[in-house]
Design a protein around this motif. Structure first.
Motif, PDB file in Angstrom:
ATOM      1  N   LYS A 148       0.819  -1.210   0.000  1.00 27.27           N
ATOM      2  CA  LYS A 148       0.000   0.000   0.000  1.00 27.27           C
ATOM      3  C   LYS A 148       0.855   1.264   0.000  1.00 27.27           C
ATOM      4  O   LYS A 148       0.484   2.288  -0.592  1.00 27.27           O
ATOM      5  CB  LYS A 148      -0.929   0.015   1.212  1.00 27.27           C
ATOM      6  CG  LYS A 148      -2.155  -0.882   1.080  1.00 27.27           C
ATOM      7  CD  LYS A 148      -3.041  -0.779   2.307  1.00 27.27           C
ATOM      8  CE  LYS A 148      -4.287  -1.637   2.159  1.00 27.27           C
ATOM      9  NZ  LYS A 148      -5.143  -1.577   3.370  1.00 27.27           N
ATOM     10  N   ASN A 149       1.989   1.195   0.655  1.00 23.21           N
ATOM     11  CA  ASN A 149       2.880   2.355   0.707  1.00 23.21           C
ATOM     12  C   ASN A 149       3.509   2.670  -0.641  1.00 23.21           C
ATOM     13  O   ASN A 149       3.989   3.783  -0.869  1.00 23.21           O
ATOM     14  CB  ASN A 149       3.978   2.134   1.752  1.00 23.21           C
ATOM     15  CG  ASN A 149       3.437   2.156   3.171  1.00 23.21           C
ATOM     16  OD1 ASN A 149       2.399   2.780   3.432  1.00 23.21           O
ATOM     17  ND2 ASN A 149       4.117   1.468   4.075  1.00 23.21           N
ATOM     18  N   ASP A 150       3.530   1.679  -1.532  1.00 23.97           N
ATOM     19  CA  ASP A 150       4.056   1.878  -2.889  1.00 23.97           C
ATOM     20  C   ASP A 150       3.435   0.811  -3.784  1.00 23.97           C
ATOM     21  O   ASP A 150       3.938  -0.303  -3.895  1.00 23.97           O
ATOM     22  CB  ASP A 150       5.582   1.772  -2.905  1.00 23.97           C
ATOM     23  CG  ASP A 150       6.172   2.052  -4.288  1.00 23.97           C
ATOM     24  OD1 ASP A 150       5.392   2.174  -5.262  1.00 23.97           O
ATOM     25  OD2 ASP A 150       7.413   2.141  -4.400  1.00 23.97           O
ATOM     26  N   SER A 151       2.325   1.165  -4.432  1.00 17.49           N
ATOM     27  CA  SER A 151       1.564   0.182  -5.211  1.00 17.49           C
ATOM     28  C   SER A 151       2.270  -0.254  -6.487  1.00 17.49           C
ATOM     29  O   SER A 151       1.784  -1.142  -7.191  1.00 17.49           O
ATOM     30  CB  SER A 151       0.179   0.744  -5.558  1.00 17.49           C
ATOM     31  OG  SER A 151       0.306   1.936  -6.323  1.00 17.49           O
ATOM     32  N   SER A 152       3.421   0.348  -6.810  1.00 16.16           N
ATOM     33  CA  SER A 152       4.177  -0.104  -7.979  1.00 16.16           C
ATOM     34  C   SER A 152       4.977  -1.379  -7.671  1.00 16.16           C
ATOM     35  O   SER A 152       5.515  -2.011  -8.578  1.00 16.16           O
ATOM     36  CB  SER A 152       5.131   0.990  -8.458  1.00 16.16           C
ATOM     37  OG  SER A 152       6.161   1.234  -7.518  1.00 16.16           O
ATOM     38  N   VAL A 215       3.313  -7.627 -11.852  1.00 11.79           N
ATOM     39  CA  VAL A 215       2.723  -6.378 -11.364  1.00 11.79           C
ATOM     40  C   VAL A 215       1.586  -6.697 -10.403  1.00 11.79           C
ATOM     41  O   VAL A 215       0.983  -7.773 -10.449  1.00 11.79           O
ATOM     42  CB  VAL A 215       2.183  -5.509 -12.523  1.00 11.79           C
ATOM     43  CG1 VAL A 215       3.304  -5.080 -13.444  1.00 11.79           C
ATOM     44  CG2 VAL A 215       1.105  -6.253 -13.313  1.00 11.79           C
ATOM     45  N   GLY A 216       1.294  -5.732  -9.505  1.00  7.97           N
ATOM     46  CA  GLY A 216       0.125  -5.826  -8.649  1.00  7.97           C
ATOM     47  C   GLY A 216       0.328  -6.643  -7.388  1.00  7.97           C
ATOM     48  O   GLY A 216       1.412  -7.166  -7.107  1.00  7.97           O
ATOM     49  N   TYR A 217      -0.771  -6.732  -6.638  1.00 12.43           N
ATOM     50  CA  TYR A 217      -0.838  -7.481  -5.384  1.00 12.43           C
ATOM     51  C   TYR A 217      -1.778  -8.654  -5.615  1.00 12.43           C
ATOM     52  O   TYR A 217      -2.982  -8.474  -5.808  1.00 12.43           O
ATOM     53  CB  TYR A 217      -1.362  -6.579  -4.270  1.00 12.43           C
ATOM     54  CG  TYR A 217      -1.364  -7.201  -2.890  1.00 12.43           C
ATOM     55  CD1 TYR A 217      -0.284  -7.036  -2.029  1.00 12.43           C
ATOM     56  CD2 TYR A 217      -2.470  -7.921  -2.435  1.00 12.43           C
ATOM     57  CE1 TYR A 217      -0.293  -7.578  -0.751  1.00 12.43           C
ATOM     58  CE2 TYR A 217      -2.491  -8.474  -1.164  1.00 12.43           C
ATOM     59  CZ  TYR A 217      -1.397  -8.298  -0.327  1.00 12.43           C
ATOM     60  OH  TYR A 217      -1.410  -8.844   0.934  1.00 12.43           O
ATOM     61  N   ASN A 218      -1.242  -9.858  -5.632  1.00 13.77           N
ATOM     62  CA  ASN A 218      -2.005 -11.033  -6.050  1.00 13.77           C
ATOM     63  C   ASN A 218      -1.975 -12.102  -4.966  1.00 13.77           C
ATOM     64  O   ASN A 218      -0.914 -12.402  -4.412  1.00 13.77           O
ATOM     65  CB  ASN A 218      -1.428 -11.614  -7.340  1.00 13.77           C
ATOM     66  CG  ASN A 218      -1.250 -10.563  -8.416  1.00 13.77           C
ATOM     67  OD1 ASN A 218      -2.223  -9.959  -8.864  1.00 13.77           O
ATOM     68  ND2 ASN A 218      -0.006 -10.316  -8.825  1.00 13.77           N
ATOM     69  N   VAL A 219      -3.131 -12.705  -4.688  1.00 14.88           N
ATOM     70  CA  VAL A 219      -3.245 -13.775  -3.698  1.00 14.88           C
ATOM     71  C   VAL A 219      -3.908 -14.981  -4.349  1.00 14.88           C
ATOM     72  O   VAL A 219      -4.954 -14.854  -5.000  1.00 14.88           O
ATOM     73  CB  VAL A 219      -4.081 -13.327  -2.476  1.00 14.88           C
ATOM     74  CG1 VAL A 219      -4.145 -14.439  -1.439  1.00 14.88           C
ATOM     75  CG2 VAL A 219      -3.514 -12.053  -1.862  1.00 14.88           C
TER      76      VAL A 219
END
Length: 331
Positions: A148-152, A215-219
């Motif tokens: 969240k602090n750096d979505s890249s 890329v991204g946040y993946n679960v």
């Protein structure tokens, strides 16, 4: 790509290194608190509790795979779960920031959902029932805040079910060994479904994430489908080994009573026993999880669940091996 596996000397890590080495462009490093039985030439010794050491060893890397964890049911003191699984995550992320590393693959667990949930997907309510599940969830929360602090930044979280395979000495191996020996008694009616994942498929999916999810946040949950019931598992083992397996069944209440008895013996003797009330509870629980998200990625596991079981059974109980002493103790 320069990839560091943290905790790669164990069961999954050793197979992951083997899988990643198939790509000639990968430059691999393993950081672990113990030597590797197969890849000592790329292994350096360090502990996730030592942030400075981890930071030094991550210099110049592109991606981190974090496998290191306290995971057994009987870890003492229990604070080790929090020290390694949660503070260890914080230390690794700080070390990554020190070295401007922006990609991580983390192995969490379906233990974050708790027991006897109805086929939970990745959006299901979190309800862990033990310190392992609690601390895996807390580690995920630390990781989520970091993103969240750096979505890249790129985060890939894998929540596997229980993993089995050749050389593993965990709960699935103990179950397979007991069933194959003919000294097996089913606790309960045997209709509870048991999700499992073959190690060859797990590491293939991790490689897939590294190569395709940058890329991204993946679960992702990971389970090899379709799930077997305990009765189906016993039948499959009997066919693979061409052996008649007894089908004696004992009531769940009696099985739990026996588990509590072993808990008392373990406490009195100070020894870690293979039977406990927690393990009986887990044995009789329905552990079924949704894996639809993985199938939507286009990933095709190289082995079916039945093939993974057959490879493991043949390797462990049929073939004669000269390196049988190289094994990995897990849950």
């Amino acid at each position: 790509m320069k990839i560091t596996i943290i905790g790669g000397s164990g069961f999954v890590g050793s197979r992951l290194i083997e899988e990643l080495k198939k790509s000639e462009n990968n430059i691999l490093t393993n950081i672990d608190k113990q030597k590797s039985p197969f890849y000592n030439n790329i292994t350096t010794i360090a502990n996730v509790l030592d942030k400075e050491a981890i930071s030094q060893k991550l210099a110049g890397q592109d991606l981190v795979v974090l496998l290191a964890a306290e995971h057994r049911d009987d870890v003492t003191p229990k604070t080790l779960y929090y020290d390694v699984n949660v503070q260890g995550m914080k230390n690794v992320l700080e070390a990554m920031d020190d070295n401007n590393i922006r990609r991580i693959v983390f192995t969490s667990s379906v233990a974050v959902y708790g027991l006897n949930k109805k086929n939970p997907d990745e959006n299901h309510t979190v309800d862990p029932f033990n310190e392992y599940g609690i601390t895996k969830w807390q580690a995920e929360q630390v990781l989520e805040e970091w993103h969240k602090n750096d979505s890249s930044k790129n985060v890939n979280i894998l929540r596997p079910t229980v993993i089995f395979g050749e050389r593993n000495r965990g709960n699935v191996y103990n179950l397979l060994k007991q069933i194959s020996s003919g000294k097996f008694m089913m606790i309960g009616n045997g209709n509870n479904q048991k999700s499992m994942a073959y190690v060859g498929n797990i590491v293939s999916f991790m490689k897939f994430l590294i190569e395709n999810k940058s890329v991204g946040y993946n679960v992702f949950n990971y389970i090899d489908k379709p799930d077997f019931t305990m009765n189906e598992l016993v039948l499959h083992i009997s066919k693979v080994l061409d052996k008649k397996i007894p089908t004696t069944k004992i009531p769940l209440a009696l099985g739990m009573l026996g588990g509590y008895g072993f808990d008392i013996l373990a406490k009195i003797s100070g020894k870690k026993l293979s039977v406990s009330s927690v393990r009986v509870k887990k044995f009789c629980a329905t552990t079924q999880f949704d894996a639809g998200k993985v199938s939507k990625t286009g990933f095709v596991p190289p082995f079916t669940l039945g093939e993974g079981l057959e490879r493991t059974l043949t390797y462990e109980f049929v073939e004669k091996r000269t390196d049988a002493d190289i094994t990995f103790i897990t849950e």
